[in-house]
Design a protein around this motif. Sequence first.
Motif: not given
Length: 465
Positions: A123-124, A127-128, A350-351, A354, A120-121
């Motif tokens: 993914n974040a 995304a950013f 990825n968003v 999440l 998840k990290l």
Amino acid sequence: MVSKNPPFSAMPSAGCDNATAEGAALLLPEHAGDVVDAPRGGGSASVLGAVFNVSTSVVGAGIMSIPAAMRVLGVAPALALIAGVAVLANAAVDFMLRYTRGAPSYAALMDDAFGRAGAKLLNAFIAFNGFGTLTVYLNIIGDVMSGAATGGVEAHSGVLQEWFGSHWWTSREVVLVAAAAILLPLVLRKRVDSLRFTSAISILLAVVFMLISLGIALYALFKGTATMPRMLPDFSRLSSPFELFTAVPVIVVAFTFHFNVHPIRAELSKTSDMKTAVRISLVLCAAIYAAVGFFGYLLFGDATMADVLANFDRSSGAGVPQALNDAARLSYALHLVLVFPLLLFSLRVNVDELLFPGRRPLAADTRRFVSLTVVLMAVLYALAIAIPSIWTLFEYSGSTFAVTISLIFPGAIVLRDVHGIAKRKDKALAATMIVLAVVTSSIAIASNIMSSISDKVRGGDVSSR
């Protein structure tokens, strides 16, 4: 053209427990820490096709700030930095391939090493990083078509303003709305391979831009109007020696493609083919970056802007017709328009992972797919209006998200060594990668913050007089 990757939206979720047997079969396990070629189940794509895909993933908006990075560092340190980051990127990909062991994606690889929290990290962070990169794309398109202003004063004009004058419909806001409208039919495609023709055109346009830039630079050299670039940094022009580190994130961003490693590897029958393709691509892209950086800096010298396309808004000083300058700007701006949908695939999936974990595949849910796409486009538009400087975005995105995705996470996977396959030299290299990434990024961020504070203080002193 882009090889027929499985659509990002159809890929398994980040967690290994969500990986399908079909997805796992795309990347057969590695054994004993060595790269073992898959005897069956692999794709049939060629190494040349993989080189194309990797190179397309690498060459993007980052190339526009390479000349500015060379202006800050000087030619010799900039070339050394480009080569060094390329070497580290190759080492990181080698680590990722060695530890894949059936993981169908980078996030699944992180899940294997650090559990769902690690996936998840990642993914974040992807995304950013995607938000930052795509915002830069829109900013460059806005710069080319409508120009840019600094402190309310026009820094450079855009193509539309030069051709038709200043009108409401040539403003940055309107042009970006028009660009979003043009992009919408492309970003709503659910399959990556449906964009293969537009991707082929985009690569052609990037080549056109580089050839035009090279031609203009050679013409300037022939006419004697070019100024030989500095080989070393000019410390008298820097507010602090630490300002040199602000160029590092720009180069790191330019070599961040790691989230596309697994989809491209899935098309090849052997992992060794992927390693070969990555090395060829990194050498090719490093050469392109070095050439564009040198010739861009050669043309514009200390006047080189953060987005070198902005320098083409008037004569380069080489007596070249303005039509040629416009052709250089428009070719690369259109290249970014056509590459934009490919990067949005990665951002969107990825968003979605999440926000909607465990849901059915995004491509199978049209309402969720369309809604998420429209929301992402709206957010990207707002960011492009609010943060018009691509250098600022590259500095902060490169110092945080890009450096973590490309260097820190691959190094951490090796140090974690859940399969017990890392050699001592692997761990030493992984630790070095992490230390270099953390130290240089920390200095770059601190330098950016201090520079911003200093600029505000100087601005306040001037306004109070």
